[in-house]
Design an enzyme around this catalytic site. Structure first.
Site, mmCIF file in Angstrom:
data_model
loop_
_atom_site.group_PDB
_atom_site.id
_atom_site.type_symbol
_atom_site.label_atom_id
_atom_site.label_comp_id
_atom_site.label_asym_id
_atom_site.label_seq_id
_atom_site.Cartn_x
_atom_site.Cartn_y
_atom_site.Cartn_z
ATOM 1 N N PHE A 98 0.533 -1.576 0.167
ATOM 2 C CA PHE A 98 0.264 -0.239 -0.336
ATOM 3 C C PHE A 98 0.929 1.734 -0.198
ATOM 4 O O PHE A 98 0.990 1.885 0.808
ATOM 5 C CB PHE A 98 -1.111 0.232 1.158
ATOM 6 C CG PHE A 98 -2.229 0.744 1.504
ATOM 7 C CD1 PHE A 98 -3.042 -0.014 0.641
ATOM 8 C CD2 PHE A 98 -2.570 1.883 1.934
ATOM 9 C CE1 PHE A 98 -4.397 1.174 0.486
ATOM 10 C CE2 PHE A 98 -3.021 2.822 1.593
ATOM 11 C CZ PHE A 98 -4.345 2.509 0.596
ATOM 12 N N GLY A 99 0.702 1.695 -0.802
ATOM 13 C CA GLY A 99 1.436 3.828 -0.965
ATOM 14 C C GLY A 99 0.631 4.669 -0.609
ATOM 15 O O GLY A 99 0.289 4.740 0.462
ATOM 16 N N TYR A 103 -7.200 9.261 -23.152
ATOM 17 C CA TYR A 103 -8.057 9.438 -21.732
ATOM 18 C C TYR A 103 -9.123 9.396 -21.931
ATOM 19 O O TYR A 103 -9.791 11.046 -22.106
ATOM 20 C CB TYR A 103 -6.941 10.157 -21.459
ATOM 21 C CG TYR A 103 -7.134 9.861 -19.316
ATOM 22 C CD1 TYR A 103 -6.928 9.014 -18.812
ATOM 23 C CD2 TYR A 103 -8.265 10.879 -18.785
ATOM 24 C CE1 TYR A 103 -6.673 9.596 -17.537
ATOM 25 C CE2 TYR A 103 -8.809 10.996 -17.728
ATOM 26 C CZ TYR A 103 -8.123 10.164 -16.657
ATOM 27 O OH TYR A 103 -7.442 10.071 -15.735
#
EC number: 2.5.1.26
Lengths: 536, 536
Positions: free
Chosen positions: A134-135, A457
């Site tokens: 987990f960052g 995007y």
């Protein structure tokens, strides 16, 4: 200790005080296009009461506490809930609903350094506990979901304490950063040595060095600074089979480049603890400006020309007609009336906004890009639009929170393909989303251009179906993903996580998936690393 | 049919009529420095009589003949011997000695297309026959040695008939080439569409597209056109588990980039049958010139400056003091006397030759490179040295044959490292080679420069120990490789093959080797693909 954990997100991007406002004018504009919005439908259920107890075996907990210290093994429900998921629309919707089906990790571990990360893995292997690295917790594809796989318990391995700049080699222009360093802190640490990384994805404010590497991130200035994998000189990983270090030279023919296996491995092949990164001198100048092109195809052709003839600005970002309309409508800072007169005078009927920006050696390169854009029938509007974009470059996630409060289904998805397929893919994804969602705004931009192709995007705005908000988006996303498969990549820079896993085999072959499974079995034979991600 | 096989090499580069001469003056110059040379010690034993019979089982042969046609399954000893090895110094020495220990493939197979390659693999799996993919046969690391591993028979899979340009996408600037297309033919095919690949390693004249990809090749113009892996958009491979296609977009975050696993896999993970490659417009101009810098460290600093500040020419090649001396001594075409006066007038005591060359958009970029070189105290000599280098750029292997005829031990080795280690590695390898070989000329150049580091390419000339020519070089190479391990990569562009396999684990970790073995087991469970290469 509180410093380490209190930066947490409470399942929104705005919880730390950076909420965006939505002007009444914008609410009305939206309502006319997508249907009912503006009613406050942002009520959030407090999920905290629903967090189940920890399933970490006591023997494992005791070993981890002995290893890390009691205060770095968190069993508190609130702390665990904060690392239960990322920040996709589905994550946000589920969190707001206080949905009990969201899996919550059984503990949060906070190791201090790479050695402790390795030791934690050794304990978790012995007790067969799953580990989710987990960052920044900014995954939008389910990459940090606390899935258990076949394990009885799973822990969130929060790397926030791995926050050091380990070394700087100014001659080789390489800096080693620990995995838990977040974007702004990386820049602050490097700036003290006169360097920058130049990696600025929209998640920059919270995402970490380890996360950038694990997900093959690409920043908004990737045309100038490269994708994150282009910056990676080496990696240090902790794996159930021991430490693994990669990268001894800028380039090598010593077999396959395994750095490209570690980058993008999303925590399934190891926990990235340190990354050696190519850095560049801090730019002494930066300059951003806006241009307009008449029509999407002309815009894409102009960006293609820049990419193929070495004229890309460091940031090169082309909005399609619909995204340009929304930009003009929602951003009061832009002088819309003057802009309309400008466009009318030049006979531009379908304006597509092009933001270009240079950092460092601005003058020489700006002259080249500008000359090429003029040849491509683009019209320079000036720096105001560029500056406006620059100010708002990280605001997307905050705006999304506000839109959610107003009952809007708002999400993004992205892909990339070769130039000859860009138009087809653009139209096909638009059609798929519109067909699925009905009255919706679907807008798109190219933010990453290459000699052979470009990213696309998409941002989607629709009136939320409050009866089934998750299903509403899942159907639209599935329709878009089906279209993308066969025409482009299922993700240009968001990664695979849980959401894209069903589409991976179509992209890299069933043989590709088997190769990845085999690689995983070699480094993680009991499968404790990030269960259910990437490989499904 | 004869066309297909008669381009073969007879274990020298010069057999096709391109032998280089060695002027008496050069022979004398060499003799003074390394000891006895010039005696004709080039006698070659005819190995053809020693070729053992084919061990391919009759059932397999019959199936292969039915598949390919009798004329494309060669059992003739001479044909098999021609695909028995590559062109390293050890290969040449052994071939000249008619050494019986050189393993010879049991058949040469000449499939017509990717489908036939796949079908051949299926037959070889059923009969448990090893397969060595064979392109130009120019490996200098044992990459095409006909090793059997645990198989009773091994075949050379010669891809010479896969010689087509499959498609050109001029919009995306991507061309698909079959694996057997050699360098000059690739350029000829692309030129008809107005494109170039720009990949010109010294092996260009014979090496193939498939070989470039399989070995992570880097060409002399890599500063401008990139390494071969930078050009690869996609690959098609035949594997024992079926066809494998990779590459759907210019960049992706859909997990690890498996193209980087296929590129550099040296035939161990599949037979590359087609490669989709980024191409560029044919340059309308090219300009090469020579510069001189005073001393190796000043030269390396100048090249570093170019690489880090985006001023590299397409070809950027810096010779150290010793290589410069040899260039001046051996190349009569250069006006040595005038050059000496030029250097003396500028007080240059330790000249290091720097060749720079631009292709395409010459003017703008040349001005930038030149300005930066002047700032770095480099002195422009002019185009004659550049043109001279350009004319002789592929002559190294032919000169080597001639030197072998004169009793010279002549070989090259190469590595790469980060800038802060370049000097240390340069000196350490020099010392290791000189210590091992005694009176020898050891010279070096940088031919590939990156922001973070550079390649180092060493050429060694020593008087051959005719009693044990192979052992003489093996000891020197081992000494150099020991030094390289820990300071740089064991190969920057020659690949691993057999010769570098013992050093791979030190570079990518035992875990890296295990991952590669696992990947191999996934696509080649019975291990028929290129036994003994890469993974030892």
């Amino acid at each position: 200790m509180n410093d380490l954990v209190n930066h947490r997100l409470r399942h929104s991007w705005s919880a730390d005080g950076g909420a965006a406002s939505l002007p009444d004018r914008a609410v009305r504009w939206l309502g006319q296009r997508i249907g009912p919005v503006g009613v406050d439908r942002g009520s959030r259920v407090d999920s905290r009461r629903n967090v189940p107890g920890s399933a970490v075996p006591e023997a494992a907990r005791a070993e981890l506490a002995a290893l890390l210290g009691d205060e770095y093994v968190l069993l508190d429900g609130s702390q665990r809930l904060d690392r239960a998921s990322g920040l996709s629309y589905l994550d946000l919707v589920r969190a707001r609903a206080g949905a009990e089906e969201v899996p919550v990790p059984d503990a949060v571990l906070l190791p201090a350094d790479p050695e402790q990360v390795q030791a934690v893995l050794d304990v978790c292997v012995r007790h067969d506990v799953g580990v989710v690295p987990f960052g920044g917790g900014t995954s939008v594809v389910g990459g940090v979901a606390a899935l258990r796989g076949d394990k009885a318990a799973v822990v969130a391995l929060d790397l926030v304490r791995l926050d050091e700049l380990v070394s700087v080699d100014p001659v080789s222009r390489i800096a080693v950063l620990q995995a838990g360093v977040r974007g702004p802190e990386a820049e602050r640490l490097l700036a003290a040595h006169g360097f920058t990384l130049g990696h600025v994805p929209q998640s920059f404010e919270r995402a970490t060095i380890g996360g950038f590497a694990a997900t093959r991130s690409a920043g908004q200035a990737s045309s100038g600074y490269g994708r994150f994998e282009d910056m990676v000189a080496g990696l240090r990983l902790a794996t159930p089979k021991g430490e693994w270090r990669l990268g001894v030279a800028p380039a090598s023919a010593a077999g396959p480049d395994l750095r490209h296996l570690a980058v993008g491995s999303e925590g399934t092949l190891g926990v990235i603890t340190e990354v050696a990164l190519r850095v560049r001198p801090l730019p002494d100048q930066r300059y951003y400006e806006g241009w307009v092109v008449d029509g999407w195809q002309a815009g894409a052709a102009a960006v293609r020309k820049l990419a193929q003839d070495h004229g890309l600005a460091d940031v090169t970002r082309l909005s399609d007609v619909d995204e340009t309309k929304v930009s003009f409508a929602l951003n009061a800072g832009w002088k819309t009336t003057a802009l309309r007169a400008y466009l009318a005078a030049r006979g531009i009927r379908n304006p597509c906004l092009l933001i270009v920006g240079w950092e460092g050696d601005v003058g020489r390169r700006r002259a080249r890009t500008r000359a090429m854009l003029r040849c491509a029938d683009a019209h320079r509007i000036g720096p105001a639009l560029g500056q406006s974009w620059l100010r708002g470059r990280f605001s997307g996630p905050r705006q999304r929170d506000t839109l959610l409060d107003h009952g809007v289904c708002v999400e993004t998805l992205e892909t990339a393909t070769y130039w000859s397929t860009v138009d087809e893919l653009h139209d096909a994804v638009r059609d798929a989303l519109t067909t699925s969602l009905g009255r919706a705004i679907v807008m798109c931009h190219v933010s990453h251009a290459y000699e052979t192709g470009a990213s696309l995007y998409f941002t989607v705005l629709a009136s939320r179906d409050d009866a089934d908000p998750a299903g509403q988006w899942q159907r639209a996303k599935a329709a878009a993903s089906e279209v993308i498969t066969g025409l482009g990549t299922i993700s240009h820079h968001h990664a695979v996580g849980v959401d894209h896993a069903p589409y991976l085999a179509a992209e890299i072959g069933t043989l590709g998936v088997e190769v990845l499974r085999a690689a995983k079995a070699a480094v993680d034979p009991t499968g404790i690393l990030n269960p259910g991600k990437l490989l499904g």
